[in-house]
Design a protein around this motif. Structure first.
Motif, PDB file in Angstrom:
ATOM      1  N   HIS A 276      31.652  42.002  47.489  1.00  0.00           N
ATOM      2  CA  HIS A 276      33.101  41.718  46.887  1.00  0.00           C
ATOM      3  C   HIS A 276      33.096  42.913  45.643  1.00  0.00           C
ATOM      4  O   HIS A 276      34.593  43.166  45.594  1.00  0.00           O
ATOM      5  CB  HIS A 276      32.783  40.443  46.140  1.00  0.00           C
ATOM      6  N   ARG A 277      32.163  43.243  45.133  1.00  0.00           N
ATOM      7  CA  ARG A 277      32.360  44.427  44.243  1.00  0.00           C
ATOM      8  C   ARG A 277      32.962  45.721  45.125  1.00  0.00           C
ATOM      9  O   ARG A 277      33.927  46.478  44.469  1.00  0.00           O
ATOM     10  CB  ARG A 277      31.052  44.618  43.541  1.00  0.00           C
ATOM     11  N   LEU A 278      32.465  45.935  46.053  1.00  0.00           N
ATOM     12  CA  LEU A 278      32.835  46.923  46.733  1.00  0.00           C
ATOM     13  C   LEU A 278      34.113  46.856  47.205  1.00  0.00           C
ATOM     14  O   LEU A 278      35.077  47.727  47.203  1.00  0.00           O
ATOM     15  CB  LEU A 278      31.946  47.201  48.190  1.00  0.00           C
ATOM     16  N   GLU A 279      34.604  45.534  47.636  1.00  0.00           N
ATOM     17  CA  GLU A 279      35.916  45.453  48.241  1.00  0.00           C
ATOM     18  C   GLU A 279      36.920  45.864  46.962  1.00  0.00           C
ATOM     19  O   GLU A 279      37.979  46.325  46.977  1.00  0.00           O
ATOM     20  CB  GLU A 279      36.295  44.155  48.710  1.00  0.00           C
ATOM     21  N   SER A 280      36.667  45.203  45.966  1.00  0.00           N
ATOM     22  CA  SER A 280      37.376  45.433  44.640  1.00  0.00           C
ATOM     23  C   SER A 280      37.698  46.897  44.071  1.00  0.00           C
ATOM     24  O   SER A 280      38.733  47.244  43.816  1.00  0.00           O
ATOM     25  CB  SER A 280      36.665  44.350  43.371  1.00  0.00           C
ATOM     26  N   ALA A 281      36.585  47.515  44.075  1.00  0.00           N
ATOM     27  CA  ALA A 281      36.586  48.977  43.577  1.00  0.00           C
ATOM     28  C   ALA A 281      37.249  49.599  44.820  1.00  0.00           C
ATOM     29  O   ALA A 281      38.306  50.662  44.344  1.00  0.00           O
ATOM     30  CB  ALA A 281      35.144  49.652  43.662  1.00  0.00           C
TER      31      ALA A 281
ATOM     32  N   GLY B 197      47.837  42.718  47.587  1.00  0.00           N
ATOM     33  CA  GLY B 197      47.646  41.525  47.130  1.00  0.00           C
ATOM     34  C   GLY B 197      46.062  41.082  46.642  1.00  0.00           C
ATOM     35  O   GLY B 197      45.940  40.007  46.164  1.00  0.00           O
ATOM     36  N   GLY B 198      45.315  42.309  46.414  1.00  0.00           N
ATOM     37  CA  GLY B 198      44.237  42.036  45.961  1.00  0.00           C
ATOM     38  C   GLY B 198      43.164  41.124  46.758  1.00  0.00           C
ATOM     39  O   GLY B 198      42.042  40.772  46.159  1.00  0.00           O
ATOM     40  N   ASP B 199      43.444  41.171  48.031  1.00  0.00           N
ATOM     41  CA  ASP B 199      42.612  40.290  48.914  1.00  0.00           C
ATOM     42  C   ASP B 199      42.117  40.943  50.256  1.00  0.00           C
ATOM     43  O   ASP B 199      41.864  40.438  51.142  1.00  0.00           O
ATOM     44  CB  ASP B 199      43.343  39.065  49.594  1.00  0.00           C
ATOM     45  N   ILE B 200      41.420  42.384  49.951  1.00  0.00           N
ATOM     46  CA  ILE B 200      41.265  43.063  51.272  1.00  0.00           C
ATOM     47  C   ILE B 200      39.868  42.671  51.533  1.00  0.00           C
ATOM     48  O   ILE B 200      38.919  42.116  50.439  1.00  0.00           O
ATOM     49  CB  ILE B 200      41.437  44.644  50.905  1.00  0.00           C
ATOM     50  N   ILE B 201      39.363  42.792  52.671  1.00  0.00           N
ATOM     51  CA  ILE B 201      38.035  42.314  53.387  1.00  0.00           C
ATOM     52  C   ILE B 201      37.514  43.402  54.103  1.00  0.00           C
ATOM     53  O   ILE B 201      38.185  43.996  54.710  1.00  0.00           O
ATOM     54  CB  ILE B 201      38.030  40.982  53.973  1.00  0.00           C
ATOM     55  N   PHE B 202      36.321  43.545  53.983  1.00  0.00           N
ATOM     56  CA  PHE B 202      35.286  44.543  54.856  1.00  0.00           C
ATOM     57  C   PHE B 202      34.615  43.312  55.637  1.00  0.00           C
ATOM     58  O   PHE B 202      34.242  42.151  55.272  1.00  0.00           O
ATOM     59  CB  PHE B 202      34.314  45.239  54.214  1.00  0.00           C
ATOM     60  N   GLY B 203      34.230  43.573  56.823  1.00  0.00           N
ATOM     61  CA  GLY B 203      33.356  42.673  57.773  1.00  0.00           C
ATOM     62  C   GLY B 203      32.841  43.095  58.985  1.00  0.00           C
ATOM     63  O   GLY B 203      33.355  44.302  59.491  1.00  0.00           O
TER      64      GLY B 203
END
Length: 285
Positions: free
Chosen positions: A33-38, A125-131
């Motif tokens: 979550h921290r990585l996605e936010s940054a 949107g501030g909702d990006i995801i990695f996966g």
């Protein structure tokens, strides 16, 4: 000591967490979550700081949408905008659907524009995801309940922002031409992490039995991204076409193996080529 054991020991020491799998995965999710936010903040600053980003991206998008169409002249919007000027698309692009694997949105804020969906979220949107791809997780693994939470499918479901727009028109038996007529791929690695999306799309249009065309773009003008020395990095990649041929062959071959009719799976590539439904071409850049 194996690499996994070494990594586990480092994690336990760094985060001072318990050695059980659940504790480790909980910490890893927090870090994700921290990585996605940054990353989201970084990408937004980069896009906002480039005054010509939107106009350049839209110009490229228009070229890609028009390319390889038999009615190109009727769809061309005659370059209604230029770099640095106001951006607008014609209503002729209403039937276009764009599945964007990036986190930026080149048509953000434009009233008349094609439908674009950032499948993994976007910087606005501030909702990006990695996966990871769900196919890479073994359902028989004892840690499956924790591991599945790192898949793109699970994380999209958890966001609760499922796409309500149909990306492709499905093939309907007895109704020729009901399916999406052409699917174009640009700027994607065609790698394993996103294979599930491609499989779902190909299934939807019945790739073997329909008339859907596939167009894969490569960029012979791109710089060599994998070279170490500066001189080589600034040189264009001369084997971009060959690399794309290999990726497309792997994608279609892998998909063919999922078909119930194994004979169809084995000759899928040949069928697409014979029917002129598979093209690998230089991008219009």
């Amino acid at each position: 000591m194996s690499t996994n054991e070494q990594v586990s020991k480092l994690l336990l020491k760094w985060y001072a967490c318990s050695s059980d799998a659940n504790s480790i995965m909980r910490v890893m999710m927090q870090e994700l979550h921290r990585l996605e936010s940054a990353f989201s903040s970084y990408m937004k600053n980069e896009a906002d700081g480039n005054e010509n980003y939107l106009s350049r991206a839209c110009l490229l998008l228009e070229k890609l949408m028009n390319d390889q169409l038999s009615d190109y002249n009727t769809l061309l919007t005659n370059n209604t905008y230029k770099i640095g000027e106001d951006i607008s698309f014609g209503s002729s692009f209403n039937n276009v659907r764009i599945l964007d694997f990036n986190y930026t949105d080149p048509i953000y804020g434009i009233e008349i524009a094609p439908t674009l969906i950032n499948i993994h979220g976007n910087i606005h949107g501030g909702d990006i995801i990695f996966g990871i791809d769900s196919n890479s997780v073994d359902t028989d693994d004892s840690n499956y309940p924790g591991l599945v939470k790192f898949t793109k499918t699970y994380r999209l479901m958890a966001l609760g922002k499922g796409n309500k727009t149909k990306l492709v028109h499905p093939h309907v038996s007895g109704q020729p031409g009901s399916e999406t007529s052409i699917i174009k791929f640009f700027g994607h690695s065609l790698g394993d992490p996103d294979y599930s999306y491609f499989q779902a799309i190909f299934d939807e249009v019945d790739l073997y039995g329909s008339d859907t065309r596939l167009v894969f773009y490569y960029n012979q003008k791109r710089l060599n991204e994998n070279k170490d020395d500066k001189k080589s990095k600034n040189a264009t990649s001369e084997n971009a076409q060959e690399e794309m041929f290999e990726k497309v062959n792997r994608l279609i071959t892998t998909y063919g193996q999922t078909l119930d009719n194994k004979d169809h799976g084995r000759n899928l590539m040949h069928k697409l080529l014979l029917e002129n439904r598979l093209q690998v071409v230089q991008a219009p850049v």
